[in-house]
Scaffold this motif. Structure first.
Motif, PDB file in Angstrom:
ATOM      1  N   CYS A  13       1.268  -1.697  -0.373  1.00 24.19           N
ATOM      2  CA  CYS A  13       0.164  -0.802  -0.024  1.00 24.19           C
ATOM      3  C   CYS A  13      -1.110  -1.606   0.244  1.00 24.19           C
ATOM      4  N   CYS A  16      -4.112  -0.348  -2.542  1.00 25.45           N
ATOM      5  CA  CYS A  16      -4.102  -0.858  -3.930  1.00 25.45           C
ATOM      6  C   CYS A  16      -3.571  -2.288  -3.987  1.00 25.45           C
ATOM      7  N   CYS A  35       1.430   6.712  -1.461  1.00 25.42           N
ATOM      8  CA  CYS A  35       1.688   5.518  -2.267  1.00 25.42           C
ATOM      9  C   CYS A  35       1.758   5.990  -3.709  1.00 25.42           C
ATOM     10  N   SER A  37       1.378   4.420  -6.344  1.00 26.30           N
ATOM     11  CA  SER A  37       0.393   3.792  -7.239  1.00 26.30           C
ATOM     12  C   SER A  37      -0.994   4.401  -7.089  1.00 26.30           C
ATOM     13  N   CYS A  38      -1.467   4.550  -5.839  1.00 23.48           N
ATOM     14  CA  CYS A  38      -2.860   4.983  -5.656  1.00 23.48           C
ATOM     15  C   CYS A  38      -2.986   6.359  -5.014  1.00 23.48           C
ATOM     16  N   SER A  40      -2.634   7.169  -1.952  1.00 25.31           N
ATOM     17  CA  SER A  40      -3.180   7.148  -0.589  1.00 25.31           C
ATOM     18  C   SER A  40      -2.190   7.725   0.409  1.00 25.31           C
TER      19      SER A  40
HETATM   20 ZN   LIG Z   1      -1.540   2.210  -2.970  1.00 30.34          ZN
END
Ligand SMILES: [Zn+2]
Length: 240
Positions: A13, A16, A35, A37-38, A40
């Motif tokens: 990504c 992040c 994503c 993790s973040c 987005s």
């Molecule tokens: Zn991300």
């Protein structure tokens, strides 16, 4: 919208800046290929890739973002750029005042000085302004020579000519030229009227509206960075 078989793959990504899983629970990837993790979405990742490419020292730049969101590029700019200036149009606040760290600005009539910024960012904002000619001219005015306006806004592949969808009348009423269409918005009543559908002529229009801007459009198809979706154009205007 059909909830479909989950699409999912591993990648990297650009927001992040880590290995991640991209996952979509709906087939409209533009809003749903997240994503893990973040959180987005593709257009945010595409914007970050272009910012990194054209303005790699953005952390030290003076940046204006109009109408930021709470995640993705807006979050990263707010966190990592010391001279980041977010603005939002609050109808009940005076232009140039600051509310909870966000400056009140009308994109079409800004109170910033000429040549104040290295970089101006807008994310899916230009399709909601009534007078994009004024907005682009104001952005050009507030950019330093060589500065960039890097932004996303939907460009319709089947439209040769951009269409005005709604216009603001002198007394403040709205004249709807097509059935009203709204996008979700983080402020106000949570929705924002679509005022323009842009077509292939958008770069020409921008150059006509703001002759000091050169314009390029970058389109992505890069699954490893989670860049797969409709309307994945990033428009780059450079003040010459
Ligand atoms: Zn991300």
């Amino acid at each position: 919208m059909q909830k479909t078989v989950v699409a999912e793959w591993r990648g990297y990504c650009p927001i992040c800046r880590s290995a991640t899983t991209f996952r979509a629970e709906y087939d409209w990837f533009r809003d749903h290929l997240l994503c893990e993790s973040c959180g987005s979405i593709p257009r945010e990742r595409a914007l970050m890739v272009v910012i990194d490419r054209l303005a790699p020292n953005w952390r030290d730049m003076k940046i204006h973002e109009s109408s930021p969101g709470g995640r993705g590029v807006s979050h990263v700019l707010r966190r990592d750029c010391r001279r980041y200036v977010p603005s939002q149009f609050f109808p009940d606040a005076s232009a140039g005042s600051v509310r909870k760290g966000v400056r009140c600005e009308n994109l079409e009539h800004q109170t910033f000085e000429d040549e104040a910024f290295d970089l101006v960012i807008t994310q899916d904002v230009m399709e909601h302004v009534f007078h994009p000619d004024k907005a682009y001219r104001e952005i050009a005015r507030t950019l330093k020579p060589g500065g960039f306006h890097i932004h996303t806004t939907p460009i319709y592949k089947d439209l040769q000519k951009s269409e005005r969808r709604a216009e603001l009348l002198p007394l403040g009423n709205i004249n709807y030229l097509f059935e009203a269409e709204y996008h979700g918005s983080p402020v106000g009543d949570g929705r924002s009227l679509v005022t323009w559908h842009y077509g292939h002529d958008l770069p020409e229009l921008i150059r006509k509206w703001a002759p000091s801007l050169s314009v390029e459009v970058t389109r992505f198809n890069d699954p490893p960075q989670g860049l797969v979706a409709e309307f994945l154009d990033v428009i780059v205007c450079r003040k010459t």
